[in-house]
Design an enzyme around this catalytic site. Structure first.
Site, short mmCIF file in Angstrom:
data_model
loop_
_atom_site.label_atom_id
_atom_site.label_comp_id
_atom_site.label_asym_id
_atom_site.label_seq_id
_atom_site.Cartn_x
_atom_site.Cartn_y
_atom_site.Cartn_z
N GLU A 1 -22.99 5.37 -13.05
CA GLU A 1 -22.69 5.57 -11.62
C GLU A 1 -21.25 5.20 -11.29
O GLU A 1 -20.47 6.01 -10.80
CB GLU A 1 -23.69 4.73 -10.79
N GLU B 1 -29.46 6.87 -17.71
CA GLU B 1 -30.06 5.80 -16.92
C GLU B 1 -31.57 5.76 -17.11
O GLU B 1 -32.21 4.74 -16.88
CB GLU B 1 -29.73 5.97 -15.43
N GLU B 2 -32.13 6.86 -17.54
CA GLU B 2 -33.58 6.95 -17.73
C GLU B 2 -34.09 6.33 -19.01
O GLU B 2 -35.30 6.19 -19.19
CB GLU B 2 -33.99 8.44 -17.73
N ASP C 1 -26.56 9.84 -15.26
CA ASP C 1 -27.71 9.47 -14.43
C ASP C 1 -28.36 10.80 -14.05
O ASP C 1 -27.81 11.56 -13.24
CB ASP C 1 -27.24 8.70 -13.19
N ASP D 1 -46.25 10.82 -8.46
CA ASP D 1 -46.09 11.15 -9.87
C ASP D 1 -44.95 12.14 -10.08
O ASP D 1 -44.19 12.06 -11.01
CB ASP D 1 -47.36 11.82 -10.38
N ASP E 1 -37.30 12.97 -12.33
CA ASP E 1 -36.33 12.14 -13.05
C ASP E 1 -36.33 12.49 -14.53
O ASP E 1 -35.31 12.71 -15.15
CB ASP E 1 -36.72 10.65 -12.97
N LEU F 1 -30.97 11.84 -12.26
CA LEU F 1 -31.33 12.13 -10.87
C LEU F 1 -31.15 10.86 -10.05
O LEU F 1 -32.08 10.06 -9.91
CB LEU F 1 -32.78 12.63 -10.80
N ASP F 2 -29.95 10.70 -9.55
CA ASP F 2 -29.64 9.49 -8.80
C ASP F 2 -30.15 9.61 -7.35
O ASP F 2 -30.06 10.68 -6.76
CB ASP F 2 -28.13 9.25 -8.78
P1 AHM Z 1 -31.43 4.88 -8.62
O1 AHM Z 1 -30.50 5.18 -9.75
O2 AHM Z 1 -32.65 4.11 -9.04
O3 AHM Z 1 -31.74 6.08 -7.80
O4 AHM Z 1 -30.66 3.81 -7.69
C1 AHM Z 1 -29.36 4.07 -7.31
C2 AHM Z 1 -29.34 4.30 -5.82
C3 AHM Z 1 -28.04 4.89 -5.36
O5 AHM Z 1 -28.12 6.29 -5.30
C4 AHM Z 1 -27.87 4.30 -4.00
O6 AHM Z 1 -26.53 4.16 -3.64
C5 AHM Z 1 -28.53 2.99 -4.12
O7 AHM Z 1 -29.43 3.06 -5.19
C6 AHM Z 1 -29.30 2.63 -2.89
O8 AHM Z 1 -29.85 1.38 -3.07
P2 AHM Z 1 -30.57 0.61 -1.86
O9 AHM Z 1 -31.83 1.34 -1.60
O10 AHM Z 1 -30.77 -0.78 -2.39
O11 AHM Z 1 -29.62 0.65 -0.70
MG MG Z 2 -28.83 5.92 -10.26
#
Ligand code: AHM
Ligand code: MG
Length: 345
Positions: free
Chosen positions: A279, A93-94, A115, A64, A70, A117-118
């Site tokens: 991104e 992105e959220e 984004d 959770d 995020d 929390l990428d």
């Molecule tokens: P998110 O925005 O849901 O975190 O996904 C983006 C992330 C990137 O940080 C990363 O390069 C990629 O997804 C990794 O994807 P994968 O697990 O398919 O390799």
């Molecule tokens: Mg991302």
């Protein structure tokens, strides 16, 4: 403090002096992003304590909490940027839709796509994650910002960058005048200039890709990655494989050391995985300003004007020589493929 230490605030003022015509509105947005990132950082570094200390709001279920971080990052950015009067609209992105300036707050001239929390699937393992941001001038002239304001090609960005939360937290950004990196000094609560004028090496010796997907890759990508593993000291091959799975961390390492990151289109995902607005475009601006390249395999990422907020794109980004070679393979054009097969293991 050592005489050479320069805070982010001091740096921004110094840069403003070079552009006396600038209103300062947009540079103050950068200061606001830094403030938001300090608030996010404070929570991210305590994420591992969630089970033993609990969290505000009583959330202590581990899975959770990842969701919450995020969301927390999204809300912090919305609140901090939304109350400054610089912002016309946000896209995150959220959220499915654009995020308007909070009720009662003044509406400004800039759009921020971000984004929050990428790489958030890495939080539980205490692996680097990041916030990515892109700042654009609005297109519409008045009233609340619209979705069209957000859907602009990356070349219209006036600033972009990322914050990487990790063993030390860094803010790296460009305003179109080179790329500068600041490291957070927690005891001072300040970002200090640690990496002025970052330049990416012309060629690296690192490739970053999720090779577990190779069964779904197209031929060109397979041949390129095979080629990187061949023995050829003249081009530094075989390259080393490095893949964190957090775009910010993978991009940042390659920016400093040189190399190529790719998340290609494949047979399952014809548009790749990563998003143009949150991104690809901001990191493309940073890469280009550091002397690198970013492409979707046929086009410069900075030229893509998406038609929807969450549009995805294949991404090839990093050292210019590496990106060019990858594009050639991707398109099936690389004349050296046959002869280079001699070096194949
Ligand atoms: P998110 O925005 O849901 O975190 O996904 C983006 C992330 C990137 O940080 C990363 O390069 C990629 O997804 C990794 O994807 P994968 O697990 O398919 O390799
Ligand atoms: Mg991302």
């Amino acid at each position: 403090m050592a005489a050479r230490a320069l805070t982010l605030g001091q740096f921004i003022i110094q840069e403003e002096r070079k552009h006396p015509e600038a209103s300062g509105e947009f540079t103050s947005l950068l200061g606001d992003i830094a403030l938001a990132s300090k608030l996010i950082n404070r929570e991210v570094i305590r994420a591992g304590l969630v089970d033993i200390l609990g969290y505000t709001g009583g959330e202590n279920v581990h899975g959770d909490r990842v969701q919450k971080l995020d969301r927390f990052a999204h809300q912090v950015i919305h609140q901090v940027l939304g109350s400054t009067g610089q912002l016309a609209v946000l896209a995150s992105e959220e959220d499915e839709d654009i995020v308007p300036v909070p009720d009662g707050q003044p509406v400004g001239k800039y759009v921020v796509n971000f984004d929050p929390l990428d790489g958030s699937s890495n939080i539980n393992a205490n692996v680097n994650i990041g916030t990515i941001f892109s700042i654009l001038p609005r297109l519409t002239r008045r009233g609340p910002g619209t979705v069209e304001d957000c859907l602009q090609a990356g070349r219209r960005q006036v600033a972009a960058g990322y914050v990487m939360y990790g063993s030390s937290t860094m803010l790296v950004f460009t305003t179109g005048d080179g790329v500068h990196g600041f490291t957070f000094e927690p005891s001072l609560g300040e970002f200090l200039l640690s990496h002025p004028n970052i330049r990416i090496p012309e060629r690296g010796r690192i490739y970053s890709v999720n090779e577990g997907n190779c069964v779904h890759w197209h031929e060109g990508v397979k041949r390129y990655v095979d080629w990187l593993k061949c023995d050829d000291p003249a081009t530094g091959r075989p390259y080393s494989a490095r893949y964190v799975g957090s775009l910010v961390a993978d991009f940042h390492r390659n920016l400093l050391y040189g190399g190529v990151f790719l998340y290609p289109a494949d047979k399952r995902n014809p548009n790749g995985k990563l998003r143009v607005l949150y991104e690809a475009a901001p990191l493309a601006f940073v890469a280009e300003q550091a002397g690198g390249l970013a492409s979707d395999g046929t086009r410069r990422i900075m030229e893509i004007a998406p038609s929807s907020l969450h549009q995805r794109t294949p991404l090839i980004i990093g050292s210019p020589q590496d990106v060019r070679e990858c594009i050639e393979f991707n398109l099936g054009k690389h004349v050296a493929v046959t002869s280079d097969r001699r070096h194949a293991p």
